[in-house]
Design an enzyme around this catalytic site. Sequence first.
Site: not given
Length: 482
Positions: A240, A177-178
């Site tokens: 996110h 999950d950047h």
Amino acid sequence: MVSRVIPVEPFDLVIFGATGDLARRKILPGLFHRFTVGQMPDTARIIGAARSDMDQATFRAQVRDSLAQFAPQAMEQADMVARFLDRIAYVRVDATGPEGWTALRETLRDDAVRAFYLSVAPALFGAIAANLHEHGIATPDSRIVVEKPFGHDLDSARALNADLRQSFDERQIYRIDHYLGKETVQNLMALRFANSLWEPLWNATHIDHVQITVAESLGVEGRGEYYDRFGAMRDMVQNHLMQLLCLTAMEPPSKFTPNAVRDEKVKVIEALEPVAQADIVRGQYRARGGEGSYRDDAGDPESQTESFVAMKVNIGNWRWAGTPFYLRTGKKLRGRRSEIAMIFRDPPHMIFPKTEGHHGNALIIRLQPDEGITLSNTIKEPGPGGFRLAEVTLDMTFADALDQQSDPQDAYERLIMDVIRGDQTLFMRGDEVEAAWAWADPIIAGWEEAATPPKGYDAGSSGPEDALMLLHRDGRRWREIT
Ligand code: NAP
């Protein structure tokens, strides 16, 4: 302050989907940046893998083009680019067929860290994992990195986990999950757990409510078909925003180790109370001023998919009972802004007769733009003429507070280096992803059953009116999206 760069061990990184958009825009430019700052050793190698038939030279030329397009400053360092390209190889592999696996096995070295980055559609994860295993390419120490989306509901996430675990242990699986690679997100942990100032205040006694906003000014930009199947809830909230909520709300872990941190995050997700449909607002942007509507962009004139979600979430535990978390995300909004706002309670008794200049305390953790932290305070307005109140902010924009030349590391490159180091702290564990879907699924099922269409909002606005009402009815208001 110049950041210290500790080189990682020699590695062979295989990028499945190396000719795709994500590899060209993020992964390869990120790796080049790590190479230029000296973190990627000269002995490291990057092996592109995809079905396209091409030789090494053609792939290297493609990588050079990607750098020119997505890291244009790279071209000023011709020598570095040449040395980087020397590290690049290409193997033609079909994820679902027999071709290429033997060649891939023969390309890899035994004495280097082995990592496989699956920058391909999730439908291929299982086949690639199985082929790596069956062809003796994956070793007990190999790492496998998988991209989002990790499922579209609990059942599909469980199926993906089961597929991956047939060939890899959980300690080898890195679910990206950047958002977790962003500087400020990690700083949230430093802020909370490396300072003694905040922890006594970090609870329902002192914090009135929390606002988590991820606002985008762009629309779906060519991803309409993909996005229309997911919507803002699946594309942003379940992953996110959930990660931001977890890091904000979690208990201090006993150690800064991957499982200690992830255990605490899972506990937050499990403590989330069911969200009533009355506490959710779904929106969809309308056409405005020559710009197309969401339905135009998605290519479906009947689409009921949301491009905006706002919701009130309660965490049922001792720390947060009575302090709602308001989540909001959407496309084509007034600005591009991501932040976590901790809004403190007002003083219990106000001694000043004129309170119009009074502003409550708010701690704002900004993810973008201008990563940093701001604390708003009320002071006496300077000068004679009576005792008036005014707001000032203590502002710590990281670029100013540290060093303008500090390394603007992109989330992807940081996370890839963590993979090579074998550090899973900033990656989602399988049970964490499943817990997040277990929370999201009934919310989605609830609105699908009610069949209520999303509320329209103008492109360039703050979202639907109903989202404003969500806070107004609680006597609160959203922070401006600027
Ligand atoms: P893309 O542009 O469509 O690229 C897909 C890649 O997969 C290509 O290199 C393609 O090359 C390769 N591929 C397709 N079928 C294959 C097969 N059977 N065997 C081997 N390789 C195969 O996709 P993308 O946008 O880069 O996205 C990749 C993944 O990252 C997806 O899971 C996506 O959801 C995720 N993601 C993307 C972004 C983004 O900004 N693009 C952001 C977040 C997450 P060949 O056709 O030559 O085989």
